[in-house]
Design an enzyme around this catalytic site. Structure first.
Site, PDB file in Angstrom:
ATOM      1  N   SER A 159       1.226  -1.122   0.520  1.00  0.00           N
ATOM      2  CA  SER A 159      -0.612  -0.110   0.296  1.00  0.00           C
ATOM      3  C   SER A 159       0.664   1.768   0.364  1.00  0.00           C
ATOM      4  CB  SER A 159      -1.186   0.243   0.867  1.00  0.00           C
ATOM      5  OG  SER A 159      -1.747   1.006   1.688  1.00  0.00           O
ATOM      6  N   TYR A 166      -2.056  -1.177  10.143  1.00  0.00           N
ATOM      7  CA  TYR A 166      -2.032  -1.198   8.527  1.00  0.00           C
ATOM      8  C   TYR A 166      -0.613  -1.209   8.737  1.00  0.00           C
ATOM      9  CZ  TYR A 166      -4.074  -0.975   4.158  1.00  0.00           C
ATOM     10  OH  TYR A 166      -4.100  -1.543   3.018  1.00  0.00           O
TER      11      TYR A 166
HETATM   12  N1  NAD Z   1      -8.662  -0.451  -1.357  1.00  0.00           N
HETATM   13  C1  NAD Z   1      -7.633   0.262  -0.928  1.00  0.00           C
HETATM   14  O1  NAD Z   1      -7.738   1.655  -1.407  1.00  0.00           O
HETATM   15  C2  NAD Z   1      -5.996  -0.169  -0.594  1.00  0.00           C
HETATM   16  C3  NAD Z   1      -5.056   0.959  -0.566  1.00  0.00           C
HETATM   17  C4  NAD Z   1      -3.954  -0.090  -0.793  1.00  0.00           C
HETATM   18  C5  NAD Z   1      -3.993  -0.907  -0.212  1.00  0.00           C
HETATM   19  N2  NAD Z   1      -5.066  -2.213  -0.699  1.00  0.00           N
HETATM   20  C6  NAD Z   1      -4.816  -3.381  -0.156  1.00  0.00           C
HETATM   21  O2  NAD Z   1      -5.391  -3.873  -1.687  1.00  0.00           O
HETATM   22  C7  NAD Z   1      -5.470  -5.398  -0.686  1.00  0.00           C
HETATM   23  C8  NAD Z   1      -7.368  -5.992  -1.910  1.00  0.00           C
HETATM   24  O3  NAD Z   1      -8.437  -4.784  -1.149  1.00  0.00           O
HETATM   25  P1  NAD Z   1      -9.024  -4.669  -1.696  1.00  0.00           P
HETATM   26  O4  NAD Z   1      -9.262  -3.316  -1.849  1.00  0.00           O
HETATM   27  O5  NAD Z   1      -9.495  -5.383  -3.290  1.00  0.00           O
HETATM   28  O6  NAD Z   1     -10.342  -4.918  -0.286  1.00  0.00           O
HETATM   29  P2  NAD Z   1     -11.872  -5.653  -0.414  1.00  0.00           P
HETATM   30  O7  NAD Z   1     -12.188  -5.486   0.921  1.00  0.00           O
HETATM   31  O8  NAD Z   1     -12.512  -5.123  -2.011  1.00  0.00           O
HETATM   32  O9  NAD Z   1     -10.802  -7.018  -1.016  1.00  0.00           O
HETATM   33  C9  NAD Z   1     -10.297  -7.953   0.593  1.00  0.00           C
HETATM   34  C10 NAD Z   1     -10.629  -9.444  -0.127  1.00  0.00           C
HETATM   35  O10 NAD Z   1      -9.514 -10.132   1.002  1.00  0.00           O
HETATM   36  C11 NAD Z   1     -10.282 -11.307   1.521  1.00  0.00           C
HETATM   37  N3  NAD Z   1      -9.345 -11.372   2.767  1.00  0.00           N
HETATM   38  C12 NAD Z   1      -9.303 -10.715   3.930  1.00  0.00           C
HETATM   39  N4  NAD Z   1      -9.162 -10.933   4.720  1.00  0.00           N
HETATM   40  C13 NAD Z   1      -8.817 -12.714   4.346  1.00  0.00           C
HETATM   41  C14 NAD Z   1      -7.929 -12.847   5.453  1.00  0.00           C
HETATM   42  N5  NAD Z   1      -7.832 -13.686   6.678  1.00  0.00           N
HETATM   43  N6  NAD Z   1      -7.780 -14.695   4.353  1.00  0.00           N
HETATM   44  C15 NAD Z   1      -8.380 -14.565   2.825  1.00  0.00           C
HETATM   45  N7  NAD Z   1      -9.140 -13.653   2.573  1.00  0.00           N
HETATM   46  C16 NAD Z   1      -9.156 -12.094   3.092  1.00  0.00           C
HETATM   47  C17 NAD Z   1     -11.763 -10.329   1.555  1.00  0.00           C
HETATM   48  O11 NAD Z   1     -12.342 -11.558   2.020  1.00  0.00           O
HETATM   49  C18 NAD Z   1     -11.719  -9.163   0.240  1.00  0.00           C
HETATM   50  O12 NAD Z   1     -12.358 -10.724  -0.568  1.00  0.00           O
HETATM   51  C19 NAD Z   1      -5.716  -5.563   0.311  1.00  0.00           C
HETATM   52  O13 NAD Z   1      -4.002  -5.963   0.812  1.00  0.00           O
HETATM   53  C20 NAD Z   1      -5.671  -3.774   0.797  1.00  0.00           C
HETATM   54  O14 NAD Z   1      -4.741  -4.350   1.943  1.00  0.00           O
HETATM   55  C21 NAD Z   1      -5.974  -1.608  -0.622  1.00  0.00           C
END
Ligand code: NAD
Length: 272
Positions: free
Chosen positions: A151, A164
């Site tokens: 991130s 985080y």
């Molecule tokens: N959305 C943002 O702004 C953003 C920014 C930077 C980084 N990220 C990172 O991107 C990645 C994807 O996030 P996203 O934005 O698609 O959000 P999201 O919540 O839509 O998707 C995350 C997915 O991970 C799954 N998950 C969570 N905990 C889990 C576990 N213990 N075991 C297996 N699966 C699990 C959830 O069920 C979900 O389907 C994450 O690592 C997040 O930290 C997101």
């Protein structure tokens, strides 16, 4: 399209959001997909994915002509990840690409955060990536690519995100060590660093409040303006297609000598 024909990609957090987008993108390039997700609600202030979300990812990949095996696995459960990797590798012949994408997000200041909240974040967002790599490594073919979703908070610190930020910075250290260990086998390991991406993790009331602590009832528009203020480029966020483009590049031979890199996908956010 077709850059990844004959390759097999293991993706965590694939039920929705960026993980689903990565599955569709890598499948469109010809990779067979092993998709996993917890599909269960945890103690976070937004709705998490369900089994029907993961099934929808599988349906969408199949609909566009791709091959996919989807199953539930919590990234805190090494045995469950190993089962998914074993089954997928048996079905498709091995694993070439690992996208360690699963994660959660929550906010709290250090004084307000309890130990459980800290520990759950570390267990999922940091240790979950170690377990994902460990479970898939026995099947990983030489010359593969491991892509870890960090991130902007893995390059910068943010208030109310100490847990985080610690996990996402930790991924950079893990990635660099893994790049050393696996480089001799031609396996590349890199992190991507997205800024805000409009998935369910982000587009919810807790985020709107965090970005607008001075407002009683911040709206999506208030969040959009505050988010944009953190970018160099004139956008409030990047799309899932943008992070998937970075994943597809790092997975491909076009990135064949790129390892140990921290790739921002952030409209310049890490420079602000
Ligand atoms: N959305 C943002 O702004 C953003 C920014 C930077 C980084 N990220 C990172 O991107 C990645 C994807 O996030 P996203 O934005 O698609 O959000 P999201 O919540 O839509 O998707 C995350 C997915 O991970 C799954 N998950 C969570 N905990 C889990 C576990 N213990 N075991 C297996 N699966 C699990 C959830 O069920 C979900 O389907 C994450 O690592 C997040 O930290 C997101």
């Amino acid at each position: 399209m077709g850059n990844l024909t004959g390759k097999v990609a293991f993706i965590t957090g694939a039920a929705r959001g960026q993980g689903r987008s990565h599955a569709l993108r890598l499948a469109a390039e010809g990779a067979a997909i092993i998709a996993t997700d917890i599909c269960r609600q945890l103690d976070v202030p937004y709705l998490m994915s369900t089994r029907s979300d993961l099934d929808e990812t599988a349906r969408l990949v199949s609909e566009q002509g791709g091959t996919i095996l989807a199953g539930e696995a919590d990234v805190r459960d090494l045995a469950a990840l190993a089962r998914a990797a074993d089954e997928g590798a048996a079905a498709f012949g091995g694993i070439d690409i690992v996208v360690a994408n699963a994660g959660i997000c929550s906010f709290d200041t250090i004084d307000a955060m309890d130990e459980d909240k800290w520990q759950t974040m570390i267990d999922i967002d940091l240790t979950g990536v170690f377990k994902t790599v460990k479970a898939t490594l026995p099947h990983q073919r030489d010359g593969g690519s491991i892509i870890i979703t960090s991130s902007t908070a893995g390059l910068k610190g943010y208030s109310s995100l100490s847990h985080y930020s610690a996990a996402k910075h930790g991924l950079v250290g893990f990635m660099r060590a893994a790049a050393h260990e696996l480089g001799p086998r031609g396996i590349r390991v890199n992190t991507i660093h997205p800024t805000q991406v409009p998935t369910d993790m982000l587009m919810n009331e807790q985020t709107y409040r965090m970005f607008n602590p001075h407002l009683d009832e911040p709206t999506r528009e208030d969040f959009e303006a505050a988010s944009q203020a953190g970018m160099v480029m004139p956008v409030p966020w990047v799309e899932t297609a943008d992070t998937s483009e970075a994943v597809a590049f790092l997975a491909s031979d076009a990135a064949r000598f790129i390892t140990g890199a921290t790739l921002p996908v952030d409209a310049g956010a890490q420079m602000k």
